[in-house]
Design a protein around this motif. Structure first.
Motif, PDB file in Angstrom:
ATOM      1  N   GLN A   1       0.818  -1.237   0.073  1.00  9.62           N
ATOM      2  CA  GLN A   1       0.011   0.047  -0.245  1.00  9.62           C
ATOM      3  C   GLN A   1       0.853   1.293   0.073  1.00  9.62           C
ATOM      4  O   GLN A   1       1.617   1.192   0.951  1.00  9.62           O
ATOM      5  CB  GLN A   1      -0.916   0.142   1.141  1.00  9.62           C
TER       6      GLN A   1
ATOM      7  N   THR B   1       1.047   5.740  -1.050  1.00 11.82           N
ATOM      8  CA  THR B   1       0.247   6.896  -1.267  1.00 11.82           C
ATOM      9  C   THR B   1       0.891   7.582  -2.370  1.00 11.82           C
ATOM     10  O   THR B   1       2.160   7.433  -2.539  1.00 11.82           O
ATOM     11  CB  THR B   1       0.069   7.748  -0.077  1.00 11.82           C
TER      12      THR B   1
ATOM     13  N   ARG C   1      -7.801   4.857  -4.253  1.00 10.78           N
ATOM     14  CA  ARG C   1      -8.869   5.742  -3.489  1.00 10.78           C
ATOM     15  C   ARG C   1      -8.210   7.214  -3.427  1.00 10.78           C
ATOM     16  O   ARG C   1      -6.930   7.363  -2.859  1.00 10.78           O
ATOM     17  CB  ARG C   1      -9.139   5.213  -2.143  1.00 10.78           C
ATOM     18  N   GLU C   2      -9.093   7.993  -3.898  1.00 13.01           N
ATOM     19  CA  GLU C   2      -8.592   9.516  -3.614  1.00 13.01           C
ATOM     20  C   GLU C   2      -8.775   9.958  -2.113  1.00 13.01           C
ATOM     21  O   GLU C   2     -10.078  10.112  -1.768  1.00 13.01           O
ATOM     22  CB  GLU C   2      -9.314  10.321  -4.573  1.00 13.01           C
ATOM     23  N   GLU C   3      -7.821  10.058  -1.328  1.00 14.79           N
ATOM     24  CA  GLU C   3      -7.945  10.453  -0.059  1.00 14.79           C
ATOM     25  C   GLU C   3      -8.311  11.837   0.421  1.00 14.79           C
ATOM     26  O   GLU C   3      -9.019  12.315   1.094  1.00 14.79           O
ATOM     27  CB  GLU C   3      -6.705  10.166   0.868  1.00 14.79           C
ATOM     28  N   GLU C   4      -7.723  12.902  -0.632  1.00 17.58           N
ATOM     29  CA  GLU C   4      -8.039  14.410  -0.421  1.00 17.58           C
ATOM     30  C   GLU C   4      -7.781  15.103  -1.783  1.00 17.58           C
ATOM     31  O   GLU C   4      -6.747  14.685  -2.495  1.00 17.58           O
ATOM     32  CB  GLU C   4      -6.988  14.788   0.564  1.00 17.58           C
TER      33      GLU C   4
ATOM     34  N   GLN D   1      -4.215  13.549  -3.452  1.00 17.23           N
ATOM     35  CA  GLN D   1      -3.525  12.545  -2.600  1.00 17.23           C
ATOM     36  C   GLN D   1      -4.474  11.458  -2.666  1.00 17.23           C
ATOM     37  O   GLN D   1      -5.531  11.388  -2.548  1.00 17.23           O
ATOM     38  CB  GLN D   1      -3.297  13.236  -1.158  1.00 17.23           C
ATOM     39  N   VAL D   2      -3.802  10.448  -3.227  1.00 14.66           N
ATOM     40  CA  VAL D   2      -4.344   8.929  -3.458  1.00 14.66           C
ATOM     41  C   VAL D   2      -3.754   7.976  -2.528  1.00 14.66           C
ATOM     42  O   VAL D   2      -2.620   7.997  -2.124  1.00 14.66           O
ATOM     43  CB  VAL D   2      -4.411   8.640  -5.102  1.00 14.66           C
ATOM     44  N   SER D   3      -4.263   6.802  -2.380  1.00 12.94           N
ATOM     45  CA  SER D   3      -3.943   5.638  -1.820  1.00 12.94           C
ATOM     46  C   SER D   3      -4.329   4.464  -2.565  1.00 12.94           C
ATOM     47  O   SER D   3      -5.389   4.234  -3.092  1.00 12.94           O
ATOM     48  CB  SER D   3      -4.523   5.539  -0.377  1.00 12.94           C
TER      49      SER D   3
END
Length: 233
Positions: free
Chosen positions: A30, A32, A180-183, A218-220
């Motif tokens: 995982q 970012t 997943r786009e975190e922000e 910011q993505v994960s």
């Protein structure tokens, strides 16, 4: 995995996530990713106002209408679409004089064409016509593309990071499992940084300011590790 040297040093730790399923244990990494993209304004609005005062309604109406027709004709000759222009008029009476104010609001995507039209109107029309300073802004389409570009670059950065991690661990990077786009953020730079050179600062006061928008994402992302194929003896 945990590694410690002979001396008492802090342990360095690298984690891989194991997800148990009914048949296999899934190994994954995982990471970012972060990216920023900036863009100047892609649209501009220009106000051209006309005003005059006469003793009769017909005189003031004819005077303003002639100037308005010249403005609209100039716009048509330069390929400005009808849907990119709007016109307003206002007539009022004060003592023995009739006053008419009119305004043409034009939206541009071609800034060079806007400058040409401004030069023509300022040269050909008298002081009864006022050409305002253009106001620059970002269209919704521009902002949407900016956010998408920032997200895509953030995913690309995450993938590059995961590739380096997999190489470090002697693994082969597999398919993405989760993105997943975190922000996501937008920052508008309305004010230019203060100029150190006084001459440049004085000159910039006469130039219209073109704002810039910076979009960050910011993505994960989770990637699987490919299983190594064992060669048969």
């Amino acid at each position: 995995m945990e590694y410690s040297g002979k001396e008492k040093e802090p342990a360095q730790e690298v984690r891989t996530v194991h997800r148990d399923s009914s048949s296999t244990r899934l190994r994954e990494v995982q990471v970012t990713g972060v990216a920023e993209v900036s863009s100047p304004a892609d649209r501009a609005s220009l106000r051209v106002s006309v005003s005059n005062s006469k003793e009769s309604v017909n005189e003031v109406t004819n005077s303003v209408s002639r100037r308005l027709e010249y403005i609209l004709q100039t716009l048509r000759q330069h390929g400005i679409r009808h849907e990119d222009t709007s016109l307003r008029r206002f007539l009022h009476h004060d003592a023995d004089m009739y006053h008419m104010n009119a305004e043409v609001l034009v939206s541009f995507s071609d800034f060079e064409k806007m400058e040409q039209i401004c030069s023509i109107l300022l040269e050909k029309l008298d002081k009864s016509v006022c050409v305002g300073k253009p106001r620059f802004y970002h269209s919704p389409e521009c902002l949407s593309q900016l956010r998408q570009h920032a997200c895509v670059l953030a995913v690309e950065n995450a993938q590059q990071k995961a590739c380096k991690v997999s190489q470090l661990l002697g693994q082969s990077l597999g398919s993405p499992l989760l993105v997943r786009e975190e922000e996501t953020k937008e920052r508008r730079c309305e004010e230019e940084e203060e100029e150190e050179d006084g001459v440049r600062e004085q000159a910039s006061a006469y130039l219209p300011h073109i704002p810039t928008v910076t979009a960050s994402s910011q993505v994960s992302v989770s990637f699987s590790f490919r299983d190594k194929i064992r060669k048969k003896l």
